[in-house]
Design an enzyme around this catalytic site. Structure first.
Site, short mmCIF file in Angstrom:
data_model
loop_
_atom_site.label_atom_id
_atom_site.label_comp_id
_atom_site.label_asym_id
_atom_site.label_seq_id
_atom_site.Cartn_x
_atom_site.Cartn_y
_atom_site.Cartn_z
N PHE A 131 0.85 -1.19 0.00
CA PHE A 131 0.00 0.00 0.00
C PHE A 131 0.89 1.24 0.00
CE2 PHE A 131 -2.38 3.49 1.81
CZ PHE A 131 -3.56 3.43 1.09
N ASP A 216 9.19 2.61 1.70
CA ASP A 216 8.02 3.35 2.17
C ASP A 216 7.84 3.02 3.65
OD1 ASP A 216 5.55 4.29 2.90
OD2 ASP A 216 4.51 3.59 1.11
N LYS A 245 2.86 9.51 8.52
CA LYS A 245 1.95 9.26 9.65
C LYS A 245 2.41 9.78 11.01
CE LYS A 245 -0.98 5.68 7.71
NZ LYS A 245 -0.57 5.17 6.42
C1 LIG Z 1 -0.92 5.39 5.01
C2 LIG Z 1 0.15 5.00 4.04
C3 LIG Z 1 0.41 5.75 2.89
C4 LIG Z 1 -0.45 6.91 2.48
O1 LIG Z 1 -0.39 7.94 3.41
P1 LIG Z 1 -1.49 9.14 3.32
O2 LIG Z 1 -1.00 10.10 4.36
O3 LIG Z 1 -2.81 8.53 3.64
O4 LIG Z 1 -1.42 9.67 1.96
C5 LIG Z 1 1.47 5.38 2.09
N1 LIG Z 1 2.24 4.32 2.39
C6 LIG Z 1 2.02 3.58 3.50
C7 LIG Z 1 2.93 2.43 3.80
C8 LIG Z 1 0.97 3.87 4.35
O5 LIG Z 1 0.73 3.11 5.42
#
Ligand SMILES: *Cc1c(COP(=O)(O)O)cnc(C)c1O
Length: 391
Positions: A131, A216, A245
């Site tokens: 994701f 990521d 986050k």
């Molecule tokens: C939540 C998340 C995103 C997206 O972040 P947003 O602030 O919602 O755009 C991207 N990569 C990972 C691994 C995530 O958990």
């Protein structure tokens, strides 16, 4: 309640209105108290309304709220310096969300690919089940078709290989590849740590070809795993890391960290974000990093994480027929059930606990990093009753 029908219906929400938070507790508009094992989806890592975050944000609010990136601001410089000091990176690009941080990484990989190897070098190899966000590029990088359906045509240049399949990774990487993009622990996909063997092979392929290894860490970075960055526990150092986050202690901020060698490919004018590096968010983020790098903080995350995992494992041993797996690192832990448990998170909410259900079968626990063992015990007790009652 007035207002609900005025909000876009893109989320299915729990039927509560939360009005107040403090530490690991939240209260709804009827005065009911909850213990938070969701942390605003791994955001509120210092808990709610942490005094250091409030103080940093408040004093910045009273001093300077916004000027844009046409000028230097102290909070942005101080935060960048702090991130660089604690990581492999030389420079930081600031933005406002996780998707924006990954988007920046993808654009960096493409510019670098074009500069070094020509306009046919643009592909980003990603993992199935991953994701990476909801913008068109990041939803295409995301290895789950459910998030892509109906939004076609999707941008070109993203490939997906099965997680931990080293042979498939070798086959996917070729002259068009500009980068490999990996969540070292897939969060939204069900808390699945990528094997060290796979990460090492990705590192080796990137070195061999002179392309970027991009992690990521939007969900698992900034203390969640018990180290400031998740990569520190993998034995593999990436070239690019995406954060968001937990970074702002609840305020919106994203960051893309890279070495100079990569970042030179984003010269002035090549990429931008009006709100990126906003002084208030940066001041809050700096306070977050100061608390997390303070004495004992991350060791305690490891300790409470191990305690939570132990409790979940012992639950799994008692209910072998119902629980298929328990996994996680530090304070991102998950229980995978043998069958869908669509009502489990709602049940736990009724018991006074906020949790996250992923893909109907995985209960994801990402509490504030300041969670105490006594609070974990309370959750385990409630969870045990809910599991016992499962058909
Ligand atoms: C939540 C998340 C995103 C997206 O972040 P947003 O602030 O919602 O755009 C991207 N990569 C990972 C691994 C995530 O958990």
């Amino acid at each position: 309640m007035t207002g609900q029908t005025a909000i876009a219906n893109t989320y299915s929400r729990f039927p509560v209105t939360l009005v107040k938070g403090g530490g690991c507790r939240l209260w709804d508009d009827r005065g009911r108290e909850y213990i938070d094992f969701a942390a605003g989806i791994a955001v509120s890592s210092l808990g709610h309304c942490h005094p250091r975050v409030i103080e940093a944000a408040r004093s910045q609010l009273e001093t300077l709220i916004h000027v844009s990136n046409l000028y230097w601001t102290r909070p942005q410089m101080e935060l960048a310096e702090c991130l660089v000091r604690h990581s492999f990176a030389d420079r930081v690009f600031f933005c406002n969300s996780g998707a924006e941080a990954v988007e920046a990484a993808v654009k960096l990989a493409r510019r670098r690919g074009h500069d070094l190897y020509g306009s046919n070098c643009y592909e980003v190899v990603c993992l199935e089940g991953s994701f990476h966000g909801r913008t068109l590029a990041t939803v295409t990088a995301t290895g789950q078709s459910v998030y892509q359906r109906g939004f076609e045509p999707l941008p070109a240049g993203f490939l997906h290989v099965p997680m931990d399949n080293v042979g498939a990774l070798r086959l996917a990487v070729g002259p068009r590849t500009a980068a490999i993009l990996i969540e070292p622990i897939q969060g939204e996909g069900g808390v699945r740590p990528v094997s060290q063997e796979f990460l090492m092979e990705a590192r080796r392929l990137c070195d061999e070809r002179g392309i970027l290894l991009m992690f990521d860490e939007v969900q698992v970075g900034v203390g969640r795993t018990g180290t400031l960055f998740a990569y520190e526990q993998t034995g593999v150092t990436p070239d690019v890391v995406c954060l968001a986050k937990a970074l702002g202690g609840g305020l919106p901020i994203g960051a893309m960290l890279a070495r100079d060698e990569a970042m030179v490919h984003l010269p002035p004018g090549s990429h931008a974000s009006t709100f990126g590096g906003n002084p208030v968010s940066c001041a809050a983020a700096k306070a977050v990093l100061e608390v997390m790098t303070g004495p004992g903080f991350l060791d305690k995350v490891k300790d409470t994480g191990a305690y939570l995992q132990e409790g979940l494992r012992s639950l799994a041993t008692s209910y072998r027929d119902k629980i298929a797996d328990v996994r996680g690192v530090g304070l991102i832990q998950a229980v995978e059930f043998a069958h869908p448990v669509p009502d489990l998170a709602t049940g736990l909410l009724e018991d006074g606990f906020l949790t996250i259900l992923s893909h109907a079968r995985v209960l994801r626990l990402v509490p504030p990093l300041i969670i105490e063992k006594e609070e974990i015990d309370l959750l385990l007790e409630a969870l045990k009753k809910r599991v016992a009652a499962l058909k």
